[in-house]
Design a protein around this motif. Structure first.
Motif, PDB file in Angstrom:
ATOM      1  N   UNK A   1     -11.056  56.711  67.482  1.00 41.98           N
ATOM      2  CA  UNK A   1     -12.242  56.942  68.288  1.00 41.98           C
ATOM      3  C   UNK A   1     -12.557  58.420  68.431  1.00 41.98           C
ATOM      4  N   UNK A   2     -11.596  59.291  68.219  1.00 43.77           N
ATOM      5  CA  UNK A   2     -11.824  60.723  68.271  1.00 43.77           C
ATOM      6  C   UNK A   2     -11.484  61.335  69.619  1.00 43.77           C
ATOM      7  N   UNK A   3     -11.195  62.624  69.588  1.00 44.88           N
ATOM      8  CA  UNK A   3     -10.805  63.337  70.809  1.00 44.88           C
ATOM      9  C   UNK A   3     -11.898  63.321  71.862  1.00 44.88           C
ATOM     10  N   UNK A   4     -13.138  63.432  71.425  1.00 44.27           N
ATOM     11  CA  UNK A   4     -14.251  63.470  72.379  1.00 44.27           C
ATOM     12  C   UNK A   4     -14.255  62.213  73.245  1.00 44.27           C
ATOM     13  N   UNK A   5     -14.177  61.043  72.640  1.00 44.21           N
ATOM     14  CA  UNK A   5     -14.164  59.784  73.392  1.00 44.21           C
ATOM     15  C   UNK A   5     -12.860  59.619  74.160  1.00 44.21           C
ATOM     16  N   UNK A   6     -11.753  59.995  73.538  1.00 50.10           N
ATOM     17  CA  UNK A   6     -10.454  59.837  74.188  1.00 50.10           C
ATOM     18  C   UNK A   6     -10.316  60.719  75.423  1.00 50.10           C
ATOM     19  N   UNK A   7     -11.048  61.835  75.454  1.00 50.86           N
ATOM     20  CA  UNK A   7     -10.952  62.781  76.573  1.00 50.86           C
ATOM     21  C   UNK A   7     -11.773  62.359  77.782  1.00 50.86           C
ATOM     22  N   UNK A   8     -12.543  61.290  77.679  1.00 51.98           N
ATOM     23  CA  UNK A   8     -13.413  60.873  78.790  1.00 51.98           C
ATOM     24  C   UNK A   8     -12.680  60.760  80.125  1.00 51.98           C
ATOM     25  N   UNK A   9     -11.465  60.167  80.191  1.00 53.41           N
ATOM     26  CA  UNK A   9     -10.784  60.082  81.496  1.00 53.41           C
ATOM     27  C   UNK A   9     -10.435  61.446  82.093  1.00 53.41           C
ATOM     28  N   UNK A  10     -10.357  62.464  81.251  1.00 48.56           N
ATOM     29  CA  UNK A  10     -10.068  63.816  81.734  1.00 48.56           C
ATOM     30  C   UNK A  10     -11.333  64.544  82.170  1.00 48.56           C
ATOM     31  N   UNK A  11     -12.433  64.280  81.458  1.00 47.78           N
ATOM     32  CA  UNK A  11     -13.672  65.014  81.720  1.00 47.78           C
ATOM     33  C   UNK A  11     -14.519  64.405  82.826  1.00 47.78           C
ATOM     34  N   UNK A  12     -14.492  63.082  82.969  1.00 50.14           N
ATOM     35  CA  UNK A  12     -15.345  62.414  83.964  1.00 50.14           C
ATOM     36  C   UNK A  12     -15.114  62.906  85.391  1.00 50.14           C
ATOM     37  N   UNK A  13     -13.865  63.126  85.823  1.00 51.30           N
ATOM     38  CA  UNK A  13     -13.682  63.554  87.216  1.00 51.30           C
ATOM     39  C   UNK A  13     -14.046  65.019  87.500  1.00 51.30           C
ATOM     40  N   UNK A  14     -14.298  65.815  86.456  1.00 55.87           N
ATOM     41  CA  UNK A  14     -14.607  67.223  86.669  1.00 55.87           C
ATOM     42  C   UNK A  14     -15.949  67.390  87.367  1.00 55.87           C
ATOM     43  N   UNK A  15     -15.984  68.320  88.302  1.00 58.21           N
ATOM     44  CA  UNK A  15     -17.234  68.652  88.983  1.00 58.21           C
ATOM     45  C   UNK A  15     -18.114  69.467  88.043  1.00 58.21           C
ATOM     46  N   UNK A  16     -19.422  69.391  88.205  1.00 51.60           N
ATOM     47  CA  UNK A  16     -20.314  70.205  87.374  1.00 51.60           C
ATOM     48  C   UNK A  16     -19.929  71.683  87.450  1.00 51.60           C
ATOM     49  N   UNK A  17     -19.958  72.339  86.314  1.00 53.33           N
ATOM     50  CA  UNK A  17     -19.632  73.761  86.278  1.00 53.33           C
ATOM     51  C   UNK A  17     -18.154  74.066  86.264  1.00 53.33           C
ATOM     52  N   UNK A  18     -17.309  73.078  86.011  1.00 54.51           N
ATOM     53  CA  UNK A  18     -15.860  73.309  85.968  1.00 54.51           C
ATOM     54  C   UNK A  18     -15.500  74.278  84.842  1.00 54.51           C
ATOM     55  N   UNK A  19     -14.347  74.905  84.998  1.00 54.72           N
ATOM     56  CA  UNK A  19     -13.824  75.831  83.998  1.00 54.72           C
ATOM     57  C   UNK A  19     -12.755  75.099  83.199  1.00 54.72           C
ATOM     58  N   UNK A  20     -12.985  74.972  81.882  1.00 53.97           N
ATOM     59  CA  UNK A  20     -12.081  74.233  81.015  1.00 53.97           C
ATOM     60  C   UNK A  20     -11.574  75.149  79.910  1.00 53.97           C
ATOM     61  N   UNK A  21     -10.263  75.199  79.753  1.00 54.66           N
ATOM     62  CA  UNK A  21      -9.658  75.942  78.658  1.00 54.66           C
ATOM     63  C   UNK A  21      -9.354  74.993  77.514  1.00 54.66           C
ATOM     64  N   UNK A  22      -9.714  75.373  76.312  1.00 49.99           N
ATOM     65  CA  UNK A  22      -9.448  74.564  75.129  1.00 49.99           C
ATOM     66  C   UNK A  22      -9.369  75.507  73.937  1.00 49.99           C
ATOM     67  N   UNK A  23      -8.599  75.136  72.946  1.00 53.16           N
ATOM     68  CA  UNK A  23      -8.438  75.992  71.780  1.00 53.16           C
ATOM     69  C   UNK A  23      -9.433  75.631  70.679  1.00 53.16           C
ATOM     70  N   UNK A  24      -9.679  76.580  69.795  1.00 57.24           N
ATOM     71  CA  UNK A  24     -10.475  76.350  68.599  1.00 57.24           C
ATOM     72  C   UNK A  24      -9.505  75.866  67.523  1.00 57.24           C
ATOM     73  N   UNK A  25      -9.684  74.658  67.065  1.00 58.05           N
ATOM     74  CA  UNK A  25      -8.727  74.100  66.103  1.00 58.05           C
ATOM     75  C   UNK A  25      -8.796  74.835  64.773  1.00 58.05           C
ATOM     76  N   UNK A  26      -7.658  74.834  64.093  1.00 55.24           N
ATOM     77  CA  UNK A  26      -7.537  75.456  62.774  1.00 55.24           C
ATOM     78  C   UNK A  26      -6.528  74.647  61.961  1.00 55.24           C
ATOM     79  N   UNK A  27      -6.672  74.708  60.675  1.00 54.05           N
ATOM     80  CA  UNK A  27      -5.709  74.040  59.801  1.00 54.05           C
ATOM     81  C   UNK A  27      -5.661  72.542  60.030  1.00 54.05           C
ATOM     82  N   UNK A  28      -4.455  72.027  60.221  1.00 50.19           N
ATOM     83  CA  UNK A  28      -4.240  70.583  60.360  1.00 50.19           C
ATOM     84  C   UNK A  28      -4.230  70.112  61.816  1.00 50.19           C
TER      85      UNK A  28
END
Length: 175
Positions: A1-28
């Motif tokens: 289903x992909x990370x975007x769909x799988x991350x829904x339980x993590x993203x849904x509770x965030x308040x608007x304007x939340x600060x999220x740290x995530x890396x830019x993927x590279x390689x494998x």
């Protein structure tokens, strides 16, 4: 289903304007492109890590239009722009980090540089409370006790794979 769909339980509770740290993927690594775009489209501010000398991380605000430049390590792009130190990201609401493998007990295997373990140790010591989630491919997610850990390893709070999200206490949360 992909990370975007799988991350829904993590993203849904965030308040608007939340600060999220995530890396830019590279390689494998699991591809974070769609996930990063979804986070910004939801109205959150994304910061991505930048490897600095002495195994330290700084952070930079990222948008889909951000220019990428060669980083400290070949093949790992980083955003052009002002760097944010630890004090500027203590308010993170969610932190998504890379791993070579992760276990359901929260043990995370990195690439061996200790960048994230150093950052997480300082982040927690200074009062940072954001949930920390390791992103791995499905085959890199192993049962509790499946990875070695030492005193310097900082456990994660959950593991995100393209198939779903699992809290480090073993409770699976599917989208």
């Amino acid at each position: 289903q992909g990370l975007r769909a799988a991350a829904a339980p993590l993203l849904q509770p965030l308040k608007p304007g939340s600060l999220v740290g995530c890396y830019l993927s590279a390689g494998k690594e699991p591809d974070t492109t769609d996930l990063l775009q979804a986070i910004t489209l939801a109205g959150h501010t994304v910061v991505v890590p930048v490897c600095e000398p002495d195994h330290q991380l700084s952070w930079c605000v990222w948008t889909p239009d951000t220019e990428l430049v060669p980083g400290l390590f070949p093949g790992i792009p980083e955003p052009a722009g002002p760097r944010l130190d630890l004090t500027r990201v203590l308010g993170l609401d969610l932190l998504l980090i890379p791993a070579l493998a992760a276990a359901s007990d929260g043990v995370r295997m990195g690439k061996g540089g200790g960048y994230y373990d150093r950052f997480l140790t300082a982040f927690r010591a200074r009062g940072g409370t954001a949930p920390v989630v390791a992103l791995v491919h499905d085959h890199e997610f192993v049962p509790a006790g499946g990875l070695p850990a030492d005193a310097l390893d900082v456990p994660v709070d959950g593991i995100l794979t393209p198939s779903g999200y699992t809290r480090a206490d073993g409770r699976e949360v599917y989208t």
